[in-house]
Motif scaffolding. Structure first.
Motif, PDB file in Angstrom:
ATOM      1  N   TRP A 120       0.815  -1.211   0.000  1.00  0.00           N
ATOM      2  CA  TRP A 120       0.000   0.000   0.000  1.00  0.00           C
ATOM      3  C   TRP A 120       0.852   1.266   0.000  1.00  0.00           C
ATOM      4  O   TRP A 120       2.017   1.262   0.390  1.00  0.00           O
ATOM      5  N   LEU A 121       0.223   2.327  -0.464  1.00  0.00           N
ATOM      6  CA  LEU A 121       0.811   3.668  -0.485  1.00  0.00           C
ATOM      7  C   LEU A 121      -0.229   4.605   0.114  1.00  0.00           C
ATOM      8  O   LEU A 121      -1.390   4.602  -0.300  1.00  0.00           O
ATOM      9  N   ARG A 122       0.193   5.391   1.100  1.00  0.00           N
ATOM     10  CA  ARG A 122      -0.746   6.257   1.826  1.00  0.00           C
ATOM     11  C   ARG A 122      -0.365   7.719   1.640  1.00  0.00           C
ATOM     12  O   ARG A 122       0.814   8.081   1.653  1.00  0.00           O
ATOM     13  N   VAL A 123      -1.397   8.564   1.485  1.00  0.00           N
ATOM     14  CA  VAL A 123      -1.210  10.006   1.328  1.00  0.00           C
ATOM     15  C   VAL A 123      -2.009  10.715   2.417  1.00  0.00           C
ATOM     16  O   VAL A 123      -3.220  10.488   2.554  1.00  0.00           O
ATOM     17  N   ASP A 124      -1.343  11.571   3.188  1.00  0.00           N
ATOM     18  CA  ASP A 124      -2.008  12.364   4.226  1.00  0.00           C
ATOM     19  C   ASP A 124      -1.959  13.841   3.859  1.00  0.00           C
ATOM     20  O   ASP A 124      -0.953  14.334   3.326  1.00  0.00           O
ATOM     21  N   LEU A 125      -3.045  14.549   4.163  1.00  0.00           N
ATOM     22  CA  LEU A 125      -3.142  15.989   3.942  1.00  0.00           C
ATOM     23  C   LEU A 125      -3.184  16.696   5.289  1.00  0.00           C
ATOM     24  O   LEU A 125      -3.592  16.102   6.301  1.00  0.00           O
ATOM     25  N   PRO A 126      -2.808  17.971   5.348  1.00  0.00           N
ATOM     26  CA  PRO A 126      -2.805  18.678   6.637  1.00  0.00           C
ATOM     27  C   PRO A 126      -4.199  18.934   7.193  1.00  0.00           C
ATOM     28  O   PRO A 126      -4.358  19.199   8.391  1.00  0.00           O
ATOM     29  N   GLY A 127      -5.218  18.863   6.345  1.00  0.00           N
ATOM     30  CA  GLY A 127      -6.586  19.097   6.792  1.00  0.00           C
ATOM     31  C   GLY A 127      -7.563  18.523   5.791  1.00  0.00           C
ATOM     32  O   GLY A 127      -7.179  18.083   4.701  1.00  0.00           O
ATOM     33  N   PRO A 128      -8.849  18.488   6.139  1.00  0.00           N
ATOM     34  CA  PRO A 128      -9.839  17.897   5.228  1.00  0.00           C
ATOM     35  C   PRO A 128      -9.995  18.706   3.943  1.00  0.00           C
ATOM     36  O   PRO A 128      -9.992  19.934   3.962  1.00  0.00           O
ATOM     37  N   ARG A 129     -10.104  17.981   2.851  1.00  0.00           N
ATOM     38  CA  ARG A 129     -10.378  18.571   1.542  1.00  0.00           C
ATOM     39  C   ARG A 129     -11.383  17.685   0.821  1.00  0.00           C
ATOM     40  O   ARG A 129     -11.446  16.483   1.051  1.00  0.00           O
ATOM     41  N   ARG A 130     -12.126  18.295  -0.083  1.00  0.00           N
ATOM     42  CA  ARG A 130     -13.107  17.551  -0.862  1.00  0.00           C
ATOM     43  C   ARG A 130     -12.383  16.956  -2.074  1.00  0.00           C
ATOM     44  O   ARG A 130     -12.156  17.637  -3.081  1.00  0.00           O
ATOM     45  N   LEU A 131     -12.005  15.692  -1.973  1.00  0.00           N
ATOM     46  CA  LEU A 131     -11.173  15.037  -2.981  1.00  0.00           C
ATOM     47  C   LEU A 131     -12.019  14.205  -3.944  1.00  0.00           C
ATOM     48  O   LEU A 131     -13.106  13.737  -3.588  1.00  0.00           O
ATOM     49  N   ALA A 132     -11.468  14.016  -5.174  1.00  0.00           N
ATOM     50  CA  ALA A 132     -12.218  13.255  -6.179  1.00  0.00           C
ATOM     51  C   ALA A 132     -11.332  12.396  -7.072  1.00  0.00           C
ATOM     52  O   ALA A 132     -11.856  11.579  -7.831  1.00  0.00           O
ATOM     53  N   ALA A 133      -9.998  12.544  -7.005  1.00  0.00           N
ATOM     54  CA  ALA A 133      -9.165  11.784  -7.945  1.00  0.00           C
ATOM     55  C   ALA A 133      -7.716  11.738  -7.476  1.00  0.00           C
ATOM     56  O   ALA A 133      -7.250  12.613  -6.730  1.00  0.00           O
ATOM     57  N   VAL A 134      -7.018  10.707  -7.952  1.00  0.00           N
ATOM     58  CA  VAL A 134      -5.578  10.562  -7.759  1.00  0.00           C
ATOM     59  C   VAL A 134      -4.994  10.138  -9.105  1.00  0.00           C
ATOM     60  O   VAL A 134      -5.576   9.303  -9.807  1.00  0.00           O
ATOM     61  N   ARG A 135      -3.863  10.714  -9.451  1.00  0.00           N
ATOM     62  CA  ARG A 135      -3.188  10.340 -10.696  1.00  0.00           C
ATOM     63  C   ARG A 135      -1.809   9.793 -10.363  1.00  0.00           C
ATOM     64  O   ARG A 135      -1.027  10.431  -9.649  1.00  0.00           O
ATOM     65  N   LEU A 136      -1.507   8.592 -10.872  1.00  0.00           N
ATOM     66  CA  LEU A 136      -0.221   7.937 -10.656  1.00  0.00           C
ATOM     67  C   LEU A 136       0.502   7.861 -11.998  1.00  0.00           C
ATOM     68  O   LEU A 136      -0.016   7.267 -12.950  1.00  0.00           O
ATOM     69  N   TRP A 137       1.688   8.459 -12.065  1.00  0.00           N
ATOM     70  CA  TRP A 137       2.462   8.422 -13.309  1.00  0.00           C
ATOM     71  C   TRP A 137       3.799   7.750 -13.050  1.00  0.00           C
ATOM     72  O   TRP A 137       4.447   7.987 -12.025  1.00  0.00           O
ATOM     73  N   SER A 138       4.209   6.891 -13.986  1.00  0.00           N
ATOM     74  CA  SER A 138       5.490   6.206 -13.856  1.00  0.00           C
ATOM     75  C   SER A 138       6.199   6.172 -15.192  1.00  0.00           C
ATOM     76  O   SER A 138       5.596   5.869 -16.228  1.00  0.00           O
ATOM     77  N   ALA A 139       7.482   6.499 -15.186  1.00  0.00           N
ATOM     78  CA  ALA A 139       8.292   6.387 -16.396  1.00  0.00           C
ATOM     79  C   ALA A 139       8.658   4.937 -16.678  1.00  0.00           C
ATOM     80  O   ALA A 139       9.095   4.608 -17.776  1.00  0.00           O
ATOM     81  N   SER A 140       8.490   4.072 -15.678  1.00  0.00           N
ATOM     82  CA  SER A 140       8.736   2.636 -15.858  1.00  0.00           C
ATOM     83  C   SER A 140       7.429   2.004 -16.312  1.00  0.00           C
ATOM     84  O   SER A 140       6.541   1.734 -15.502  1.00  0.00           O
ATOM     85  N   ARG A 141       7.306   1.780 -17.599  1.00  0.00           N
ATOM     86  CA  ARG A 141       6.015   1.431 -18.182  1.00  0.00           C
ATOM     87  C   ARG A 141       5.521   0.037 -17.814  1.00  0.00           C
ATOM     88  O   ARG A 141       4.399  -0.332 -18.143  1.00  0.00           O
ATOM     89  N   THR A 142       6.341  -0.740 -17.144  1.00  0.00           N
ATOM     90  CA  THR A 142       5.919  -2.077 -16.715  1.00  0.00           C
ATOM     91  C   THR A 142       5.450  -2.088 -15.270  1.00  0.00           C
ATOM     92  O   THR A 142       4.922  -3.099 -14.804  1.00  0.00           O
ATOM     93  N   ASP A 143       5.627  -0.970 -14.555  1.00  0.00           N
ATOM     94  CA  ASP A 143       5.443  -0.976 -13.101  1.00  0.00           C
ATOM     95  C   ASP A 143       4.111  -0.390 -12.646  1.00  0.00           C
ATOM     96  O   ASP A 143       4.004   0.135 -11.544  1.00  0.00           O
ATOM     97  N   TRP A 144       3.087  -0.473 -13.488  1.00  0.00           N
ATOM     98  CA  TRP A 144       1.778   0.051 -13.101  1.00  0.00           C
ATOM     99  C   TRP A 144       1.076  -0.935 -12.167  1.00  0.00           C
ATOM    100  O   TRP A 144       1.315  -2.141 -12.218  1.00  0.00           O
TER     101      TRP A 144
END
Length: 389
Positions: A284-308
């Motif tokens: 797992w990978l976890r992301v914490d923010l300093p306070g509440p926000r109204r979130l709707a999306a996450v984008r993951l980009w990798s230059a290693s095209r096999t590692d998605w």
């Protein structure tokens, strides 16, 4: 016209008499040159010449330009030249016995051009029967689709490159040895770099299939009719997402290599976080923010095209302690290669994964693998978190 040797015959290279030619006085030894004065500064885009025989092409060459004959710039340097490469029925074909030499460059203001022969040959000289220089034509692509990098079949590509000085063509020239390809045929297919300013020009009859291929690959685009052709222009894949949360406010940790997790959101695409071993369910990978926000999306980009990530479960938390599952939709942006004939694309891994979910007030997100891979890591070069619009 002037030349390093046999200067008296240099004008034969532009007399438009195919029976005459200029050539070196002896077999090629390197350093010979031929210079042409265009008479005025012109936007040079293409240089072609025909040799006496196909063996009398340069071993290698460098094309230089100047506007005043005192300062020169290198436009193209080919250390080893063995003949042009063509596409035929989807395959690269080396026409070793075709004597024509063709050099395409981004339109460059120049009055003087100098071709320098590089390399040597024990038998054959360097000869030029006729030399042709082409200027870039006035004109541009329709302003509704600003494109500066274009994929197209050879004929259309040539016309567009000459018509609009701002457009450069995706690299297509490759070197061959005397017996075949120096590299695998797959590597002759240039990567399809679908980024801002990119476009693809295809026959309108092929447009539905080409558009379906882009859509299946998760690539966003805007189609536009251009005469009998269709131009597919890049569109932002995150246009439907809200603004990105500032990177400095994100705090990342992970089940594997937690100290390196911050590399996944440091604003530097050359760094990355990875699992450090083949991805497995439960990573797992976890992301914490300093306070509440109204979130709707996450984008993951990798230059290693096999590692998605092969599968993801997404959870959200308002307090960083209690978690609830989010019904997420994953869209993979496939990496593609331009095969070079018609509108054919070939798969080459995955560039990015967009994760969208119903807007929610959150202070933390957790992405957990639901599937693994026996060979490849899970890696993230850059992660962005997006608020709801």
């Amino acid at each position: 016209m002037t030349a390093s040797e046999n200067d008296y015959a240099a004008r034969r290279a532009i007399d438009r008499d195919i029976e005459t030619l200029w050539g070196t006085a002896r077999p090629r030894r390197g350093g010979e040159w031929l210079e042409v004065d265009l008479g005025a500064v012109e936007p040079v885009a293409l240089v072609r010449w025909l040799p006496g025989t196909y063996q009398e092409v340069p071993s290698g060459f460098r094309l230089e330009s100047s506007v005043d004959r005192s300062r020169w710039q290198v436009l193209v340097e080919v250390p080893r030249y063995v003949g042009p490469l063509y596409w035929s029925a989807g395959h690269p074909i080396g026409r070793i016995r075709s004597g024509r030499v063709e050099v395409r460059v981004s339109p460059t203001p120049a009055r003087y051009l100098r071709i320098i022969q590089l390399g040597s040959d024990a038998v054959w000289p360097w000869t030029v029967r006729e030399l042709f220089v082409y200027r870039a034509r006035d004109g541009s692509l329709p302003p509704a689709a600003p494109v500066v990098r274009l994929y197209a079949d050879h004929g259309w590509a040539s016309q567009v490159a000459l018509a609009d000085p701002a457009v450069r063509m995706a690299p297509a020239n490759r070197y061959l040895d005397a017996y075949g390809l120096e590299d695998s045929a797959r590597n002759l297919w240039p990567s399809f770099d679908w980024s801002p300013g990119t476009g693809a020009l295809v026959d309108t009859a092929e447009a539905p299939g080409f558009g379906a291929t882009l859509a299946a690959g998760g690539l966003a685009f805007t189609p536009q009719a251009v005469g009998p052709l269709t131009l597919f222009a890049y569109a932002s894949p995150i246009a439907s997402m809200g603004p990105a949360v500032p990177i400095p406010s994100l705090r990342l940790t992970a089940s594997r290599r937690p100290k390196a997790a911050t590399l996944a959101a440091d604003g530097r695409p050359e760094t990355r976080w990875s699992t450090g071993r083949p991805q497995a369910p439960g990573d797992w990978l976890r992301v914490d923010l300093p306070g509440p926000r109204r979130l709707a999306a996450v984008r993951l980009w990798s230059a290693s095209r096999t590692d998605w990530p092969r599968g993801l479960a997404v959870e959200g938390s308002r307090d960083g302690v209690t978690w609830r599952p989010l019904e997420a939709r994953l869209r993979r942006e496939r990496a593609l290669r331009w095969v070079g004939i018609g509108a054919l694309l070939a798969g080459d891994g995955v560039d990015a994964v967009d994760v969208t979910f119903e807007p929610a007030e959150l202070t933390a997100l957790r992405l957990t693998l639901t599937r693994g891979d026996p060979v490849f890591d899970w890696s993230v070069h850059e992660l962005t978190v997006h608020e709801a619009r």
